[in-house]
Design a protein around this motif. Sequence first.
Motif, short mmCIF file in Angstrom:
data_model
loop_
_atom_site.label_atom_id
_atom_site.label_comp_id
_atom_site.label_asym_id
_atom_site.label_seq_id
_atom_site.Cartn_x
_atom_site.Cartn_y
_atom_site.Cartn_z
N SER A 140 -11.45 10.47 11.89
CA SER A 140 -12.41 11.21 12.71
C SER A 140 -12.77 12.51 11.99
N ALA A 174 -15.25 7.77 12.74
CA ALA A 174 -15.94 8.46 13.84
C ALA A 174 -16.39 9.79 13.25
N LEU A 188 -19.15 8.32 18.04
CA LEU A 188 -18.15 7.57 18.83
C LEU A 188 -18.60 6.13 19.05
#
Length: 200
Positions: A140, A174, A188
Motif C-alpha cells: 500500500s 493499493a 482500493l
Amino acid sequence: MSTLLQLNSSLFGENGVSTQLADAFVRNWQTSHPQGRLIKRDLITQPLLHMDGDTLGALMSSPDQRSPAQQALVDEADTLINELQQAEVVVIGAPMYNFSVPSQLKSWFDRVARAGVTFRYTEQGAQGLLSGKKVYVFTSRGGLHQGQASDGVTPWLRTILGFLGMDEVEFIYAEGLNLGEQARAEGLAQARKQLSQLAA
Ligand SMILES: Cc1cc2nc3c(=O)[nH]c(=O)nc-3n(C[C@H](O)[C@H](O)[C@H](O)COP(=O)(O)O)c2cc1C
C-alpha cells in the motif's frame, strides 16, 4: 495440511490497508483450506530488534559456547525460520514507508536469511533453499510508484525473496491512497479487483 504464514507490518495495525487486504486474502484462503494452518505475525506489535553485533555474534557462535542470552537470540531466529520453512503460502503486508519496506519487516528478513539454512553459496553462485512456496505481497502506498525508480519495495522484495528461493511472487498494489478521495477509492478498487481475481 497446508500452512500459510502471514506477516503484517503496518503502523496502523488492523486498520492498515496492507493488513486489511492481506486479511481478506487469508479469509478466502481459509475458506478454501478449512484444514489449513495459519501462522500470523504482526511485526509491529511483536517487533524484532534490529540486527546488531550481539545478534550476529550469537548466530555465529558455536552452540556449546553460547551464553543463555545468545541462545535466546538464536532460538528466536530459529523459530522464525521454522515458521517460514513450514509455510507453502506466504502473505506479506508491505506498506511503503519512506520509499521502502518498514524496518520491522527488514529485521524479519535479517533473521531468516541464514547461510547454510535458507540459502547457500555454491561455485555457481548463491542458491536459495526455500523453493516451492507461493508468496503474495500486499503493498500500500500514499502515492503512485509502481514501475518507477521511487518504488523501493517491489524490486527489493523480489530480490531477497528470490535469493532465498522464493521465485513465485505476486504483488497486489493499493496506490494513490493519500492523493485525495477519488484516487484513494480507485487505488482500493484496483487492489480489491486483484484480490477477487486471486480468489476466483
Ligand atoms: C511514516 C510513513 C512514511 C510514508 N512514506 C511514504 C512514501 O515514501 N511514499 C508513499 O507513497 N507513501 C508513504 N506513506 C503513506 C503510506 O504508504 C500509506 O499511508 C499506506 O496506506 C500505508 O500502508 P498501511 O495503511 O498498510 O500502513 C508513508 C506513511 C507513513 C506513516
